[in-house]
Design an enzyme around this catalytic site. Structure first.
Site, mmCIF file in Angstrom:
data_model
loop_
_atom_site.group_PDB
_atom_site.id
_atom_site.type_symbol
_atom_site.label_atom_id
_atom_site.label_comp_id
_atom_site.label_asym_id
_atom_site.label_seq_id
_atom_site.Cartn_x
_atom_site.Cartn_y
_atom_site.Cartn_z
ATOM 1 N N ARG A 33 33.307 81.904 43.888
ATOM 2 C CA ARG A 33 32.227 82.746 44.413
ATOM 3 C C ARG A 33 32.444 84.214 44.069
ATOM 4 N NH1 ARG A 33 32.588 78.074 47.111
ATOM 5 N NH2 ARG A 33 30.860 77.280 48.373
ATOM 6 N N ARG A 129 29.550 62.420 38.156
ATOM 7 C CA ARG A 129 29.228 62.781 39.556
ATOM 8 C C ARG A 129 27.739 63.078 39.738
ATOM 9 N NH1 ARG A 129 33.646 66.964 41.644
ATOM 10 N NH2 ARG A 129 32.612 66.478 43.618
ATOM 11 N N ASP A 327 38.336 67.921 51.797
ATOM 12 C CA ASP A 327 39.250 67.792 50.652
ATOM 13 C C ASP A 327 40.650 67.339 51.064
ATOM 14 O OD1 ASP A 327 37.279 68.540 48.877
ATOM 15 O OD2 ASP A 327 37.802 70.665 48.959
ATOM 16 N N ARG A 358 37.470 58.922 46.358
ATOM 17 C CA ARG A 358 38.792 59.184 46.960
ATOM 18 C C ARG A 358 39.205 58.127 47.970
ATOM 19 N NH1 ARG A 358 38.667 65.835 47.111
ATOM 20 N NH2 ARG A 358 39.491 66.031 44.990
HETATM 21 C C1 S3P Z 1 33.365 73.164 47.895
HETATM 22 C C2 S3P Z 1 32.669 72.295 48.672
HETATM 23 C C3 S3P Z 1 33.080 70.905 48.915
HETATM 24 C C4 S3P Z 1 34.528 70.658 48.477
HETATM 25 C C5 S3P Z 1 34.847 71.296 47.169
HETATM 26 C C6 S3P Z 1 34.628 72.796 47.242
HETATM 27 C C7 S3P Z 1 32.840 74.533 47.721
HETATM 28 O O1 S3P Z 1 32.238 70.046 48.179
HETATM 29 O O2 S3P Z 1 34.784 69.270 48.419
HETATM 30 O O3 S3P Z 1 36.182 71.052 46.809
HETATM 31 O O4 S3P Z 1 33.584 75.411 47.246
HETATM 32 O O5 S3P Z 1 31.668 74.764 48.061
HETATM 33 P P1 S3P Z 1 30.817 69.544 48.778
HETATM 34 O O6 S3P Z 1 29.947 70.722 48.860
HETATM 35 O O7 S3P Z 1 30.325 68.552 47.770
HETATM 36 O O8 S3P Z 1 31.164 68.924 50.093
#
Ligand code: S3P
Length: 450
Positions: A33, A129, A327, A358
């Site tokens: 970000r 994905r 995660d 997972r």
């Molecule tokens: C993340 C959101 C999560 C997480 C990923 C990082 C993020 O995914 O699993 O490792 O930085 O916004 P999801 O938004 O698919 O839950």
């Protein structure tokens, strides 16, 4: 990128207790970000503590391809000369996001309200994905996506020439989807509104506010309602990226299961939308304490101290906590294998669409190591074998998934027989110093092919 070179098997076995300090890298979510919002501000954003893992480096290259000037000064210090909201230009080539779902989904949002086409691809994991969860709401702005079957990558997104603002309720608990909509809303006129039933990580909201966007979050009975005013001028920032709680999870959990261990993991971000694992471990009876609790850059932080915990008990992890530790289920399931009793993990369908499935990856690997695991579409249960009770002695498939590889290497530190992962290269996506850091604490790794 990961998954493009030869696999590197790595074996982990029981040895010394883990002791010392573990300085884990910067937060992956915040690092992505910082680069993206830095590129959308007018002027120079300075970042320290950036995670220099493959996922984030791929996002940095993407921002450069869109016109920002992204410069590394070494040791996690970076600067981004942004082009301003509305300032991106059409990239010359394909944007390769490697292994990173966060990278590609946030980037799709960022370019969805620009009048040009961007083509995205990734490694075998990322190209499998689901992307419709992001391209569906982006279509409401006026963007069009053409991908492979099921909306998978490689995919070309034709951004909206005349974007309209959007109101969108996310159908799955996903910070990536929420963030993609907010980033698209930056270059749309008027108010973009995202509603989420369960709170997911809120780094985008916090950082957008820090960059000067007008953004508010209302907590209602139906969940969170986030409102962003489009077309702001974003002001460059100085960002110190906190250390990643999702990376801290590995030395913390390894210390809990390896006899005699005592590990300090300093300066970990404890944003409540990320800290669910630590709460869960404490409920299980882990000797895990927060020292020196403080605020850093608007986020709560503490030093975590984890000590060997031979008396942990299995619990039911509340499903409403899942988003705050999504995660961390792979490494939690390893800790659960060394606890007494059953750890029940309901409400986790999202685990099936991460870098790998997972639930399946961990269930199969744990069974190969002698642990009983039951699983269904959105739940799984691990039957603990007590401290020192896990046989190990298997080779498990990492499936291009960093967290699966690291979870099984931690298991091998405490199981009776060694555990081998078939490919440790994906670890570089999020935790490039994992092998050295764990080795310095006392872990024993061997490379069978070296
Ligand atoms: C993340 C959101 C999560 C997480 C990923 C990082 C993020 O995914 O699993 O490792 O930085 O916004 P999801 O938004 O698919 O839950």
């Amino acid at each position: 990128m990961s998954g493009h070179g030869d696999p590197v098997p790595l074996s982990s076995r029981k040895g010394n207790p883990l002791r010392g300090e573990a300085h884990v890298p910067g937060d992956k979510s915040i690092s992505h970000r910082a680069l993206i919002l830095g590129a959308m501000a007018v002027g120079e954003t300075k970042i320290t503590g950036l995670l220099e893992g493959q996922d984030v480096l791929d996002t940095g290259r993407a921002m450069a391809a869109l016109g920002a000037d992204v410069v590394s000064h070494g040791g996690g210090a970076w600067s981004v000369h942004g082009v301003g909201v509305g300032g991106f230009s059409e990239p010359d080539g394909v944007i390769d996001c490697g292994n990173s779902g966060t990278g590609v989904r946030l980037l799709m949002g960022a370019v969805a309200t620009y009048p040009f086409a961007t083509t995205f691809t990734g490694d075998a994991s990322l190209n499998g994905r689901p992307m419709a969860r992001v391209t569906d709401p982006l279509a409401l702005f006026g963007a069009q996506a053409v991908g492979r079957s099921g909306g998978r990558l490689p995919l070309t997104l034709v951004g909206a020439a005349d974007p309209v603002p959007v109101r969108y309720a996310t159908p799955v608990p996903s910070a990536q989807v929420k963030s993609a909509v907010l980033l698209a809303g930056l270059n749309a006129p008027g108010e973009t509104v995202v509603m989420e039933r369960e709170a997911t990580r809120d780094h985008s909201e916090r950082m957008l506010s820090g960059f000067g966007a007008t953004i508010s979050t209302d907590v209602t009975d139906e969940g969170r309602v986030i409102t962003l005013q489009g077309r702001p001028e974003l002001t460059p920032q100085t960002i110190a990226v906190p250390r990643d709680p999702s990376s801290a999870a590995f030395p913390v959990c390894a210390a809990l299961i390896v006899e005699g261990s005592d590990v300090l993991v300093p300066n970990i971000g404890l944003n409540p939308t990320r800290a669910g694992l630590f709460e869960t471990l404490r409920e299980m009876g882990a000797d895990l304490t927060y020292e020196n609790e403080r605020e850093e850059g608007g986020e709560p932080a503490a030093d975590l101290r984890a000590r060997f915990s031979p008396d942990m008990k299995g619990i039911r992890v509340p499903p409403e906590r899942a988003a705050s530790m999504i995660d961390e289920y792979p490494i939690l399931s390893v800790v659960a294998a060394f606890a007494e009793g059953v750890t029940d993990m309901p409400g986790v369908a999202e685990l099936r669409v991460k870098e790998s499935d997972r639930i399946d990856a961990m269930a199969q690997g744990l069974r190969a190591c002698g642990v009983t695991v039951e699983d269904g579409e959105d739940w799984w249960k691990v039957t603990g074998m007590g401290a020192g009770g896990v046989p190990g002695g298997a080779t498990v498939a990492a499936r291009l998934d960093h967290r699966i590889a690291m979870a099984f290497l931690c298991l091998g530190m405490a199981s009776a027989k060694p555990v081998m992962v078939d490919d440790a290269t994906p670890i570089a996506t999020s935790f490039p110093i994992f092998e050295r850091l764990m080795g310095d604490l006392g872990a024993t790794f061997t490379r069978p092919n070296a």
